[in-house]
Scaffold this motif. Structure first.
Motif, PDB file in Angstrom:
ATOM      1  N   PHE A  10       0.951  -1.021   0.103  1.00 49.17           N
ATOM      2  CA  PHE A  10      -0.349   0.073   0.017  1.00 49.17           C
ATOM      3  C   PHE A  10       0.996   1.239   0.227  1.00 49.17           C
ATOM      4  CE2 PHE A  10       1.179  -0.534   4.462  1.00 49.17           C
ATOM      5  CZ  PHE A  10       1.097   1.800   5.327  1.00 49.17           C
ATOM      6  N   GLY A  11       0.064   2.451  -0.534  1.00 44.32           N
ATOM      7  CA  GLY A  11       0.944   3.249  -0.255  1.00 44.32           C
ATOM      8  C   GLY A  11      -0.252   4.591  -0.885  1.00 44.32           C
ATOM      9  N   GLY A  12       1.106   5.911  -0.616  1.00 46.13           N
ATOM     10  CA  GLY A  12       0.018   7.220   0.028  1.00 46.13           C
ATOM     11  C   GLY A  12       0.935   8.325  -0.272  1.00 46.13           C
ATOM     12  N   GLU A  13       0.024   9.643   0.093  1.00 44.87           N
ATOM     13  CA  GLU A  13       1.545  10.971  -0.033  1.00 44.87           C
ATOM     14  C   GLU A  13       1.130  10.654   1.056  1.00 44.87           C
ATOM     15  OE1 GLU A  13       1.161  15.368  -2.256  1.00 44.87           O
ATOM     16  OE2 GLU A  13      -0.846  14.063  -2.266  1.00 44.87           O
ATOM     17  N   LEU A  14       2.785  11.326   1.245  1.00 47.30           N
ATOM     18  CA  LEU A  14       3.491  12.172   3.107  1.00 47.30           C
ATOM     19  C   LEU A  14       3.156  13.041   3.016  1.00 47.30           C
ATOM     20  CD1 LEU A  14       6.548   9.557   3.373  1.00 47.30           C
ATOM     21  CD2 LEU A  14       4.632   8.863   3.896  1.00 47.30           C
ATOM     22  N   THR A  15       2.760  13.573   4.600  1.00 50.63           N
ATOM     23  CA  THR A  15       2.813  14.918   5.031  1.00 50.63           C
ATOM     24  C   THR A  15       4.525  15.982   4.517  1.00 50.63           C
ATOM     25  OG1 THR A  15       3.728  14.345   7.270  1.00 50.63           O
ATOM     26  CG2 THR A  15       1.273  14.748   6.543  1.00 50.63           C
ATOM     27  N   HIS A  16       5.367  14.602   5.097  1.00 49.97           N
ATOM     28  CA  HIS A  16       6.476  15.603   4.908  1.00 49.97           C
ATOM     29  C   HIS A  16       7.709  13.795   4.010  1.00 49.97           C
ATOM     30  CE1 HIS A  16       6.010  18.558   7.005  1.00 49.97           C
ATOM     31  NE2 HIS A  16       5.602  18.180   8.009  1.00 49.97           N
ATOM     32  N   LEU A  17       9.119  14.438   3.239  1.00 50.03           N
ATOM     33  CA  LEU A  17       9.440  13.663   2.298  1.00 50.03           C
ATOM     34  C   LEU A  17      10.718  12.805   3.749  1.00 50.03           C
ATOM     35  CD1 LEU A  17      10.866  15.485  -0.014  1.00 50.03           C
ATOM     36  CD2 LEU A  17       9.560  13.383  -0.050  1.00 50.03           C
ATOM     37  N   ASP A  18      11.112  13.805   5.447  1.00 47.86           N
ATOM     38  CA  ASP A  18      11.249  12.077   6.287  1.00 47.86           C
ATOM     39  C   ASP A  18      10.531  12.376   7.305  1.00 47.86           C
ATOM     40  OD1 ASP A  18      10.815  14.822   7.434  1.00 47.86           O
ATOM     41  OD2 ASP A  18      12.439  15.465   8.056  1.00 47.86           O
ATOM     42  N   GLU A  19       9.438  11.751   6.944  1.00 46.70           N
ATOM     43  CA  GLU A  19       8.464  10.942   8.103  1.00 46.70           C
ATOM     44  C   GLU A  19       7.219   9.769   7.407  1.00 46.70           C
ATOM     45  OE1 GLU A  19       5.748  13.672  10.473  1.00 46.70           O
ATOM     46  OE2 GLU A  19       7.709  15.603  10.322  1.00 46.70           O
ATOM     47  N   GLN A  20       7.079   9.194   8.192  1.00 47.69           N
ATOM     48  CA  GLN A  20       6.479   8.209   7.701  1.00 47.69           C
ATOM     49  C   GLN A  20       4.644   8.146   8.238  1.00 47.69           C
ATOM     50  OE1 GLN A  20       7.358   4.114   8.070  1.00 47.69           O
ATOM     51  NE2 GLN A  20       9.215   4.668   7.046  1.00 47.69           N
ATOM     52  N   GLU A  21       4.435   9.982   7.734  1.00 44.73           N
ATOM     53  CA  GLU A  21       2.906  10.035   8.017  1.00 44.73           C
ATOM     54  C   GLU A  21       1.879  10.596   6.675  1.00 44.73           C
ATOM     55  OE1 GLU A  21       1.064  13.957  10.624  1.00 44.73           O
ATOM     56  OE2 GLU A  21       2.396  12.636  11.695  1.00 44.73           O
ATOM     57  N   PHE A  22       0.835  10.400   6.640  1.00 42.97           N
ATOM     58  CA  PHE A  22       0.215  10.651   5.514  1.00 42.97           C
ATOM     59  C   PHE A  22      -0.571  11.394   5.187  1.00 42.97           C
ATOM     60  CE2 PHE A  22       1.123   5.706   5.486  1.00 42.97           C
ATOM     61  CZ  PHE A  22       1.217   5.417   3.793  1.00 42.97           C
ATOM     62  N   LYS A  23      -0.389  11.952   4.579  1.00 42.53           N
ATOM     63  CA  LYS A  23      -1.382  13.367   3.843  1.00 42.53           C
ATOM     64  C   LYS A  23      -3.072  13.347   4.147  1.00 42.53           C
ATOM     65  CE  LYS A  23      -1.594  17.584   1.359  1.00 42.53           C
ATOM     66  NZ  LYS A  23      -0.747  17.661  -0.022  1.00 42.53           N
ATOM     67  N   ASP A  24      -3.142  12.130   3.838  1.00 38.12           N
ATOM     68  CA  ASP A  24      -4.525  11.973   3.890  1.00 38.12           C
ATOM     69  C   ASP A  24      -5.326  10.452   3.549  1.00 38.12           C
ATOM     70  OD1 ASP A  24      -7.754  11.416   3.457  1.00 38.12           O
ATOM     71  OD2 ASP A  24      -7.270  12.690   1.757  1.00 38.12           O
ATOM     72  N   VAL A  25      -5.287   9.773   5.111  1.00 37.32           N
ATOM     73  CA  VAL A  25      -5.375   8.460   5.063  1.00 37.32           C
ATOM     74  C   VAL A  25      -6.655   8.183   4.496  1.00 37.32           C
ATOM     75  CG1 VAL A  25      -5.308   6.274   6.360  1.00 37.32           C
ATOM     76  CG2 VAL A  25      -4.144   8.625   7.161  1.00 37.32           C
ATOM     77  N   SER A  26      -7.405   8.381   4.076  1.00 33.41           N
ATOM     78  CA  SER A  26      -8.613   8.118   3.481  1.00 33.41           C
ATOM     79  C   SER A  26      -8.604   8.218   1.689  1.00 33.41           C
ATOM     80  CB  SER A  26     -10.117   8.870   3.470  1.00 33.41           C
ATOM     81  OG  SER A  26      -9.396  10.410   2.758  1.00 33.41           O
ATOM     82  N   ARG A  27      -7.208   8.488   1.468  1.00 32.59           N
ATOM     83  CA  ARG A  27      -6.496   7.944  -0.163  1.00 32.59           C
ATOM     84  C   ARG A  27      -5.730   7.011  -0.255  1.00 32.59           C
ATOM     85  NH1 ARG A  27      -6.675  13.345  -3.574  1.00 32.59           N
ATOM     86  NH2 ARG A  27      -6.655  12.293  -4.924  1.00 32.59           N
ATOM     87  N   LEU A  28      -5.614   6.096   0.754  1.00 35.43           N
ATOM     88  CA  LEU A  28      -4.282   5.421   0.229  1.00 35.43           C
ATOM     89  C   LEU A  28      -3.966   4.762  -0.537  1.00 35.43           C
ATOM     90  CD1 LEU A  28      -4.088   4.585   4.516  1.00 35.43           C
ATOM     91  CD2 LEU A  28      -2.128   5.818   3.283  1.00 35.43           C
ATOM     92  N   ASP A  29      -3.499   4.547  -1.822  1.00 33.47           N
ATOM     93  CA  ASP A  29      -3.936   3.024  -2.380  1.00 33.47           C
ATOM     94  C   ASP A  29      -3.119   1.644  -2.017  1.00 33.47           C
ATOM     95  OD1 ASP A  29      -3.773   1.649  -4.694  1.00 33.47           O
ATOM     96  OD2 ASP A  29      -1.954   3.069  -5.703  1.00 33.47           O
ATOM     97  N   ILE A  30      -4.371   0.850  -1.931  1.00 34.10           N
ATOM     98  CA  ILE A  30      -4.200  -0.526  -1.192  1.00 34.10           C
ATOM     99  C   ILE A  30      -4.101  -1.127  -2.941  1.00 34.10           C
ATOM    100  CG2 ILE A  30      -4.711  -2.359  -0.405  1.00 34.10           C
ATOM    101  CD1 ILE A  30      -4.889   0.145   1.236  1.00 34.10           C
ATOM    102  N   VAL A  31      -2.620  -2.135  -2.677  1.00 31.93           N
ATOM    103  CA  VAL A  31      -2.298  -1.869  -4.058  1.00 31.93           C
ATOM    104  C   VAL A  31      -3.233  -3.631  -3.643  1.00 31.93           C
ATOM    105  CG1 VAL A  31      -0.539  -3.005  -4.991  1.00 31.93           C
ATOM    106  CG2 VAL A  31      -0.616  -0.766  -4.382  1.00 31.93           C
TER     107      VAL A  31
END
Length: 81
Positions: A10-31
């Motif tokens: 799975f993946g998604g857009e991070l809030t910051h490049l140096d953190e593993q926090e997603f910008k919008d959890v509702s938009r995660l891509d479940i591959v």
């Protein structure tokens, strides 16, 4: 026959490049969920390549089999990388 070792990609857009926090959890891509690491890695690589233009997009491989049976790895003595 090899043992089934489930992996989630799975993946998604991070809030910051140096953190593993997603910008919008509702938009995660479940591959998907895959039966072994090799298949999961292929899917991860494909998803990562499709989103290479967005530096904030990150994809991950989660070892579901370890979450489902955390003692199994210790019993087997297997260490998957």
């Amino acid at each position: 026959m090899t043992k089934q070792l489930l992996h989630l990609v799975f993946g998604g857009e991070l809030t910051h490049l140096d953190e593993q926090e997603f910008k919008d959890v509702s938009r995660l891509d479940i591959v998907g969920i895959f039966p072994n690491y090799a298949e999961a890695h292929k899917a991860w690589k494909g998803a990562a390549q499709r989103t290479v233009d967005n530096a904030h997009m990150r994809y991950f491989i989660v070892h579901l089999h370890r979450l489902m049976d955390p003692e199994q790895e210790e019993q087997d003595g297997q260490h998957e990388h």
